[in-house]
Design a protein around this motif. Structure first.
Motif, PDB file in Angstrom:
ATOM      1  N   ALA A  86     -10.090  -7.680   8.785  1.00 25.79           N
ATOM      2  CA  ALA A  86      -9.564  -7.686   7.334  1.00 25.79           C
ATOM      3  C   ALA A  86     -10.449  -8.091   6.565  1.00 25.79           C
ATOM      4  O   ALA A  86     -11.539  -8.831   7.118  1.00 25.79           O
ATOM      5  N   ALA A  87     -10.424  -8.178   5.247  1.00 23.93           N
ATOM      6  CA  ALA A  87     -11.082  -8.773   4.362  1.00 23.93           C
ATOM      7  C   ALA A  87     -10.242  -8.956   2.565  1.00 23.93           C
ATOM      8  O   ALA A  87      -9.304  -8.068   2.322  1.00 23.93           O
ATOM      9  N   VAL A  88     -10.366  -9.660   2.409  1.00 26.16           N
ATOM     10  CA  VAL A  88     -10.258 -10.309   1.178  1.00 26.16           C
ATOM     11  C   VAL A  88     -10.924 -10.022  -0.186  1.00 26.16           C
ATOM     12  O   VAL A  88     -12.083 -10.519  -0.068  1.00 26.16           O
TER      13      VAL A  88
ATOM     14  N   LEU B  62     -16.002  -2.735  -3.069  1.00 24.20           N
ATOM     15  CA  LEU B  62     -14.988  -3.999  -3.672  1.00 24.20           C
ATOM     16  C   LEU B  62     -16.030  -4.874  -3.227  1.00 24.20           C
ATOM     17  O   LEU B  62     -16.246  -5.149  -2.055  1.00 24.20           O
ATOM     18  N   PRO B  63     -16.248  -5.923  -3.957  1.00 21.89           N
ATOM     19  CA  PRO B  63     -16.659  -7.044  -4.111  1.00 21.89           C
ATOM     20  C   PRO B  63     -15.665  -7.987  -2.535  1.00 21.89           C
ATOM     21  O   PRO B  63     -14.728  -7.840  -2.477  1.00 21.89           O
ATOM     22  N   VAL B  64     -16.296  -8.501  -1.826  1.00 21.19           N
ATOM     23  CA  VAL B  64     -14.918  -9.204  -0.777  1.00 21.19           C
ATOM     24  C   VAL B  64     -15.604 -10.807   0.019  1.00 21.19           C
ATOM     25  O   VAL B  64     -16.897 -11.415  -0.636  1.00 21.19           O
ATOM     26  N   HIS B  65     -14.595 -11.557  -0.380  1.00 28.34           N
ATOM     27  CA  HIS B  65     -14.462 -12.159  -0.479  1.00 28.34           C
ATOM     28  C   HIS B  65     -14.868 -13.506   0.927  1.00 28.34           C
ATOM     29  O   HIS B  65     -14.625 -14.466   1.204  1.00 28.34           O
ATOM     30  N   HIS B  66     -14.142 -12.670   1.457  1.00 28.03           N
ATOM     31  CA  HIS B  66     -14.020 -13.071   3.144  1.00 28.03           C
ATOM     32  C   HIS B  66     -13.699 -12.071   4.344  1.00 28.03           C
ATOM     33  O   HIS B  66     -12.700 -10.907   4.357  1.00 28.03           O
ATOM     34  N   TRP B  67     -14.715 -12.114   4.926  1.00 28.95           N
ATOM     35  CA  TRP B  67     -14.524 -11.286   6.280  1.00 28.95           C
ATOM     36  C   TRP B  67     -13.639 -12.241   8.151  1.00 28.95           C
ATOM     37  O   TRP B  67     -13.628 -12.998   7.729  1.00 28.95           O
ATOM     38  N   ARG B  68     -11.960 -11.219   8.277  1.00 36.50           N
ATOM     39  CA  ARG B  68     -12.319 -11.754   9.455  1.00 36.50           C
ATOM     40  C   ARG B  68     -12.043 -11.007  10.778  1.00 36.50           C
ATOM     41  O   ARG B  68     -11.172  -9.646  10.243  1.00 36.50           O
TER      42      ARG B  68
END
Length: 323
Positions: free
Chosen positions: A165-167, A126-132
């Motif tokens: 974590a990923a959004v 899926l497309p990812v908006h943010h990683w941490r």
């Protein structure tokens, strides 16, 4: 509603196992059994634990890159819990040249960052908006555990742990996924899980937390529920409301009323999307591997399974979710 396949899998560094659970030698192409196992899951979002990156024991393979290719992941991150090499009795011999948390993605493949490491990964189509990512210190002591290929119990020191974590962007909007592998030390792992919940509090719901928690039964969802119920701001609000209610009762005319204890907040919201044994893989009797959710309607949850794979002493856990 289209269903996403959400999965978690403790790889045991891609170790091939026989039908009775005994270790087998790696084939000439050491990443092949792992790739086949990952492809069979057909996961849209996949959390991996006990992942090797350029370790001699697993054929110097970047196992996250192998898994990403096998599932057709658009993006991924591998967070190194440690850099170094496994030692037979000392757990790990760390590489002193690497300090702090290191996170690798598709951009680091083949660019000279081939230091042996070990950790947790999160992969997605899926497309990812943010990683941490974040790292947890090991418990100050270990425990005697059963180790694949060894008889009886083996003293095992604890090791650092990580969470990724990923959004992500689903069909219904954004949601947050966390992959983690928690300590096997009782209490220490519960504190780490509660810390994960607080760590993602600013990210968009729904939440999915995946991984090998080394916890069984209702413990993981209770811990996550406690972290939610004991959120600092909501606790302050409850205290203010309780004080206001007591003052209002005291101001009422008539005889003094007996004090009524305020009900404790219910721990709700978090629940298991799949309840099935995952360990040991050849004859599963307990569930260490979990997919927990908050903000996901139960009507959106489809079938779950824990299929046998050719690698690892854990079975992968797969669940279909409409997101």
């Amino acid at each position: 509603m289209s269903q996403l396949r959400i999965a978690t899998f403790n790889l045991l560094h891609g170790q091939p196992l026989a039908q009775d659970g005994g270790p087998l030698p790696y084939p000439p192409e050491p990443g092949e059994p792992l790739g086949e196992a990952i492809a069979a899951l057909d996961a849209d979002v996949l959390a991996l634990q006990e992942v090797d990156r350029y370790q001699e024991r697993s054929g110097l393979v970047d196992q996250t890159a192998v898994a990403a290719k096998a599932m057709g992941a658009a993006d991924w991150r591998f967070a190194a819990a440690l850099h170094g090499r496994p030692a037979p009795s000392a757990g790990w011999v760390p590489d002193p040249s690497v300090t702090g948390l290191q996170v690798y993605g598709p951009g680091e493949v083949g660019l000279g960052t081939e230091l042996p490491s070990y950790g947790t990964a999160l992969l997605t189509r899926l497309p990812v908006h943010h990683w941490r990512a974040r790292r947890f210190a090991p418990a100050p002591f270990g425990l005697p555990l059963r180790v694949a290929g060894r008889r009886g119990l083996t003293p095992v020191p604890d090791e650092p742990r990580v969470a990724v974590a990923a959004v992500l962007e689903g069909r219904l909007g954004q949601f947050t996924v966390v992959a983690t592998h928690l300590s096997f030390v009782p209490g220490w792992n519960m504190a780490q899980l509660a810390a994960v919940r607080r760590w993602i509090a600013d990210l968009p719901k729904p939440y999915l937390v995946l991984g090998d928690f080394n916890l069984i039964g209702a413990v993981p969802r209770t811990v996550l529920g406690s972290a939610t119920a004991l959120d600092r701001e909501s606790t302050r609000e409850r205290v203010r409301d309780a004080r206001a209610a007591r003052r209002a009762r005291a101001a009422l005319p008539g005889p003094r009323r007996r004090r009524v204890r305020e009900p404790r907040p219910r721990l709700h919201g978090w629940y298991d999307l799949a309840k099935t044994p995952t360990y040991p893989s050849h004859r599963p009797t307990v569930q260490f591997d979990h997919v927990l959710a908050m903000g996901v309607p139960r009507t959106a949850v489809g079938p779950a399974e824990a299929p046998r794979a050719a690698v690892s002493d854990h079975r992968p856990l797969v669940v279909e979710v409409g997101l």
